[in-house]
Design a protein around this motif. Sequence first.
Motif, PDB file in Angstrom:
ATOM      1  N   GLN A 110      45.476  50.615  24.955  1.00  0.00           N
ATOM      2  CA  GLN A 110      44.597  49.463  24.762  1.00  0.00           C
ATOM      3  C   GLN A 110      44.451  48.677  26.064  1.00  0.00           C
ATOM      4  O   GLN A 110      43.343  48.209  26.414  1.00  0.00           O
ATOM      5  CB  GLN A 110      45.163  48.566  23.663  1.00  0.00           C
ATOM      6  N   GLU A 111      45.603  48.544  26.831  1.00  0.00           N
ATOM      7  CA  GLU A 111      45.547  47.817  28.096  1.00  0.00           C
ATOM      8  C   GLU A 111      44.630  48.531  29.083  1.00  0.00           C
ATOM      9  O   GLU A 111      43.819  47.887  29.797  1.00  0.00           O
ATOM     10  CB  GLU A 111      46.956  47.689  28.663  1.00  0.00           C
ATOM     11  N   LEU A 167      41.068  47.818  28.187  1.00  0.00           N
ATOM     12  CA  LEU A 167      40.650  46.461  28.509  1.00  0.00           C
ATOM     13  C   LEU A 167      40.448  46.270  29.999  1.00  0.00           C
ATOM     14  O   LEU A 167      39.548  45.535  30.442  1.00  0.00           O
ATOM     15  CB  LEU A 167      41.687  45.462  27.988  1.00  0.00           C
ATOM     16  N   THR A 194      42.233  37.996  32.918  1.00  0.00           N
ATOM     17  CA  THR A 194      41.512  37.541  31.731  1.00  0.00           C
ATOM     18  C   THR A 194      42.475  37.473  30.562  1.00  0.00           C
ATOM     19  O   THR A 194      43.471  38.215  30.486  1.00  0.00           O
ATOM     20  CB  THR A 194      40.352  38.490  31.404  1.00  0.00           C
ATOM     21  N   GLU A 197      42.376  38.460  27.496  1.00  0.00           N
ATOM     22  CA  GLU A 197      42.556  39.666  26.697  1.00  0.00           C
ATOM     23  C   GLU A 197      43.525  40.644  27.371  1.00  0.00           C
ATOM     24  O   GLU A 197      44.428  41.206  26.735  1.00  0.00           O
ATOM     25  CB  GLU A 197      41.207  40.359  26.464  1.00  0.00           C
ATOM     26  N   PHE A 257      47.177  39.117  27.587  1.00  0.00           N
ATOM     27  CA  PHE A 257      47.874  39.123  26.293  1.00  0.00           C
ATOM     28  C   PHE A 257      48.437  40.521  25.991  1.00  0.00           C
ATOM     29  O   PHE A 257      49.584  40.679  25.558  1.00  0.00           O
ATOM     30  CB  PHE A 257      46.904  38.686  25.189  1.00  0.00           C
ATOM     31  N   THR A 258      47.612  41.515  26.263  1.00  0.00           N
ATOM     32  CA  THR A 258      48.087  42.881  26.001  1.00  0.00           C
ATOM     33  C   THR A 258      49.221  43.265  26.938  1.00  0.00           C
ATOM     34  O   THR A 258      50.208  43.915  26.547  1.00  0.00           O
ATOM     35  CB  THR A 258      46.925  43.880  26.153  1.00  0.00           C
TER      36      THR A 258
END
Length: 348
Positions: free
Chosen positions: A216-217, A220, A229, A231, A234-235
């Motif tokens: 997921q990272e 992103l 950023t 998002e 956070f990841t």
Amino acid sequence: MVIGSGFYFFSIGRNRYQVESSFIVRLPQVQSGTGTSLLGGTLAGPTMLGSLEDGRFLEVYLTSPEVMKRVFLELKPAETWARIESDPFAGIEADANFDQQLAFFRRQVFVSPQDLSGVINLTTVGLKPEPAFRLNQLLLQEAEQFLNRTNQDISLNQQRFFEQEVGKARDRLNTASALFNSFKNQFGEVNLSEAASASGSFISQLESRLVDLKVQEASLKRQFKDPTTPEVSFTTDQIRELERQIREERELLVTPEGRDLNRLVAEGSKLETDVLLATEALKSAINAADANRQQVQQQLKFLVRLSEPVTPVDPASDWRWKGFLAALGGLVVVWGLGSFSLGIMNRR
């Protein structure tokens, strides 16, 4: 000399009375595969050989000093086998010592195991019918008691040994079980293997989650060029926290400062193995004790009387002929040796 010996054996010599009995020593059942006989297997091969061997033992035992003390002296030989003036050779002297009494007793008892049949013949001799009969009866009783006592002693010693082995195996199992239960109670785990497996499964789930977050990272980062950023940050923070948690869980799993499950599983497995081995040892000891108990029952021996002693009515006469012929044979030997010696001297 021939006339004198004949006069003694057929005129002066006191009457001898013989009492005979026959018995055989056998097992309660004949082993399979042995032949049968007229007695339904009683005299079959192994039983016959066993009875013959026991007969050799009884031949020694029934003429032993111990039996003489219990049996022969009970019949008061100084009275029942006493010498009289008319026959100075038959009987026992009034002042005979123990060795002389034993030697005389052995001349009155004949135990003859038969090689072909295994039958044991017991013959007793007396100067009167009743003492000869009683002596035969008492010796038969001694033979039965000897077999029973020997069987009981052997079976008791064997059974005591196997019971001791069962007791040792039971103590070993109790000790192993106590150590294993104490170990489980100390560390609060019913099954350490399952606990270790559960911990490993939890770490695997965290690692799987870590892989998903890394994917997921990466996605992103391609979507947002700026890594700061919210998002992406956070990841990334989630990945760091998850990596820290995985590292701590692994340390708790394997290090002494943590749960140290690997060592505990190894120790628990060893203790559990000790319990299993002790359980099997106890089962084997119990089975061996039961098998020995059955084997002892199969090996018990019994004295089977084939011919009971009977009080004689007529005196025996074979000893007269045997004694006369022995004296005659001795005279012939002496005459032959004398003639041979004289012949050699004359040649010189």
